[in-house]
Scaffold this motif. Structure first.
Motif, PDB file in Angstrom:
ATOM      1  N   SER A  10      -3.222   7.345   8.496  1.00 14.70           N
ATOM      2  CA  SER A  10      -3.231   7.574   7.039  1.00 14.70           C
ATOM      3  C   SER A  10      -1.530   8.343   7.461  1.00 14.70           C
ATOM      4  O   SER A  10      -0.729   8.331   8.077  1.00 14.70           O
ATOM      5  CB  SER A  10      -3.550   8.989   6.460  1.00 14.70           C
ATOM      6  OG  SER A  10      -3.373   9.931   5.342  1.00 14.70           O
ATOM      7  N   HIS A  14      -3.810  11.767   2.389  1.00 12.90           N
ATOM      8  CA  HIS A  14      -5.281  11.700   2.024  1.00 12.90           C
ATOM      9  C   HIS A  14      -6.666  11.185   3.660  1.00 12.90           C
ATOM     10  O   HIS A  14      -7.882  11.900   3.117  1.00 12.90           O
ATOM     11  CB  HIS A  14      -5.311  10.649   1.183  1.00 12.90           C
ATOM     12  CG  HIS A  14      -4.585  10.849  -0.673  1.00 12.90           C
ATOM     13  ND1 HIS A  14      -2.866  10.215  -0.627  1.00 12.90           N
ATOM     14  CD2 HIS A  14      -4.777  11.521  -1.667  1.00 12.90           C
ATOM     15  CE1 HIS A  14      -2.925  10.531  -1.468  1.00 12.90           C
ATOM     16  NE2 HIS A  14      -3.619  11.784  -2.129  1.00 12.90           N
ATOM     17  N   THR A  15      -6.525  10.295   3.751  1.00  9.67           N
ATOM     18  CA  THR A  15      -7.695   9.650   5.101  1.00  9.67           C
ATOM     19  C   THR A  15      -7.646  10.624   5.830  1.00  9.67           C
ATOM     20  O   THR A  15      -8.788  10.959   6.345  1.00  9.67           O
ATOM     21  CB  THR A  15      -7.735   8.365   5.748  1.00  9.67           C
ATOM     22  OG1 THR A  15      -6.693   7.304   4.791  1.00  9.67           O
ATOM     23  CG2 THR A  15      -8.161   7.619   6.166  1.00  9.67           C
TER      24      THR A  15
HETATM   25  C1  LIG Z   1       1.008  -1.885   1.062  1.00  4.37           C
HETATM   26  C2  LIG Z   1       0.370  -1.197   0.176  1.00  4.37           C
HETATM   27  C3  LIG Z   1      -0.692  -1.832  -0.061  1.00  4.37           C
HETATM   28  C4  LIG Z   1      -1.611  -0.896  -1.140  1.00  4.37           C
HETATM   29  N1  LIG Z   1      -2.730  -1.399  -1.319  1.00  4.37           N
HETATM   30  C5  LIG Z   1      -4.008  -0.487  -1.910  1.00  4.37           C
HETATM   31  C6  LIG Z   1      -4.426  -1.845  -2.930  1.00  4.37           C
HETATM   32  O1  LIG Z   1      -4.799  -2.895  -2.922  1.00  4.37           O
HETATM   33  N2  LIG Z   1      -5.391  -0.633  -3.386  1.00  4.37           N
HETATM   34  C7  LIG Z   1      -5.369   0.237  -3.974  1.00  4.37           C
HETATM   35  O2  LIG Z   1      -6.117   1.314  -4.259  1.00  4.37           O
HETATM   36  N3  LIG Z   1      -4.173   1.177  -3.529  1.00  4.37           N
HETATM   37  C8  LIG Z   1      -3.216   0.644  -2.768  1.00  4.37           C
HETATM   38  N4  LIG Z   1      -2.560   1.235  -1.812  1.00  4.37           N
HETATM   39  C9  LIG Z   1      -2.860   2.540  -1.722  1.00  4.37           C
HETATM   40  C10 LIG Z   1      -2.923   3.307  -0.819  1.00  4.37           C
HETATM   41  O3  LIG Z   1      -4.483   2.194  -0.292  1.00  4.37           O
HETATM   42  C11 LIG Z   1      -2.620   4.908  -0.823  1.00  4.37           C
HETATM   43  O4  LIG Z   1      -1.503   4.733  -0.815  1.00  4.37           O
HETATM   44  C12 LIG Z   1      -3.731   5.532   0.004  1.00  4.37           C
HETATM   45  O5  LIG Z   1      -5.066   5.274  -0.474  1.00  4.37           O
HETATM   46  C13 LIG Z   1      -3.238   6.595   0.687  1.00  4.37           C
HETATM   47  O6  LIG Z   1      -4.180   7.450   1.596  1.00  4.37           O
HETATM   48  P1  LIG Z   1      -2.905   8.088   2.667  1.00  4.37           P
HETATM   49  O7  LIG Z   1      -2.738   9.076   2.414  1.00  4.37           O
HETATM   50  O8  LIG Z   1      -4.265   7.572   3.626  1.00  4.37           O
HETATM   51  O9  LIG Z   1      -2.264   7.609   3.338  1.00  4.37           O
HETATM   52  C14 LIG Z   1      -1.402   0.761  -1.327  1.00  4.37           C
HETATM   53  C15 LIG Z   1      -0.512   1.008  -0.716  1.00  4.37           C
HETATM   54  C16 LIG Z   1       0.807  -0.196   0.755  1.00  4.37           C
HETATM   55  C17 LIG Z   1       1.624   0.963   0.921  1.00  4.37           C
END
Ligand SMILES: Cc1cc2nc3c(=O)[nH]c(=O)nc-3n(C[C@H](O)[C@H](O)[C@H](O)COP(=O)(O)O)c2cc1C
Length: 200
Positions: A10, A14-15
């Motif tokens: 994560s 969020h994850t």
């Molecule tokens: C390089 C990159 C690519 C991403 N690609 C997508 C995507 O294809 N579709 C989407 O809905 N979110 C995309 N995101 C957003 C992430 O999925 C989002 O930040 C994440 O779900 C948050 O989860 P976390 O808090 O556990 O990191 C992307 C983020 C990054 C940094």
């Protein structure tokens, strides 16, 4: 009693929140031993700090060798361009020895994810994780419609028959909702119940 690992990556938490909910659900099964661990960050520290990653996460960092100690492994990764993160892929790429020996064959596997938008690739990300787990010989548990919350039209919600999901928003401004957290718990419980049936 089943040993369950909730293994996640994560960047923004969020994850991580979903992972803890999956673990909560798995602990509903009497006797289940449940660990929450994360995979190593592979982005350079300067990059991670510049992107405001949440670097202070309580879960210990797992090693690939540890995977063989569990009856069930629930894997969570946020979406990156519609598929799993390189951090999570790198971890499994280092587990080739376990693949070669069939050490995870017949164990229970499951996937969960977070995406920024509702249709930004959460289902394809789940399948990228599930594909990986199938290559390791694992038996997959999804998120059946016994988690009724995924049917709602009253509010925007994540959750799919393939696994628990949340929608983080374009700036990470949305946190997992009650329905999404219950979905994660439901999946964790079903994974632990399935492992208990298979492994006692
Ligand atoms: C390089 C990159 C690519 C991403 N690609 C997508 C995507 O294809 N579709 C989407 O809905 N979110 C995309 N995101 C957003 C992430 O999925 C989002 O930040 C994440 O779900 C948050 O989860 P976390 O808090 O556990 O990191 C992307 C983020 C990054 C940094």
């Amino acid at each position: 009693m089943p040993k369950v690992l909730v293994l996640y990556y994560s960047s923004y938490g969020h994850t991580e929140t979903l992972a803890n909910a999956v673990a909560e659900g798995a602990r509903r099964v009497p006797g289940a031993v449940v660990d929450v661990k994360r995979v190593p960050e592979t982005a350079p520290e300067a990059v991670a700090r510049a992107a405001h990653f949440k670097l202070d996460q309580a879960a210990p960092v797992a090693t690939p060798q540890e995977l063989a100690n569990y009856d069930a492994i629930v894997v969570g990764s946020p979406t990156r361009f519609g598929r799993l993160t390189s951090q999570m892929a790198s971890f499994w790429d280092q587990a080739g020895g376990l693949w070669a020996s069939g050490a995870l064959n017949g164990k229970v596997g499951a996937a969960f994810t977070s995406s920024a938008t509702q249709h930004g690739g959460n289902e394809t990300t789940l399948f990228s994780l599930i594909t990986n787990l199938l290559h390791f010989g694992m038996v997959i548990v999804g998120l059946p419609y016994s988690h009724q919350g995924q049917m709602t039209l009253e509010e925007i919600t994540g959750g799919a028959p393939y696994g628990a999901t949340t929608i983080a928003g374009g700036r990470g401004e949305r946190q997992p909702s009650q329905i999404e957290l219950e979905g994660a718990r439901h999946q964790g419980e079903l994974v632990a119940k399935t492992a208990a049936k298979l492994f006692g």
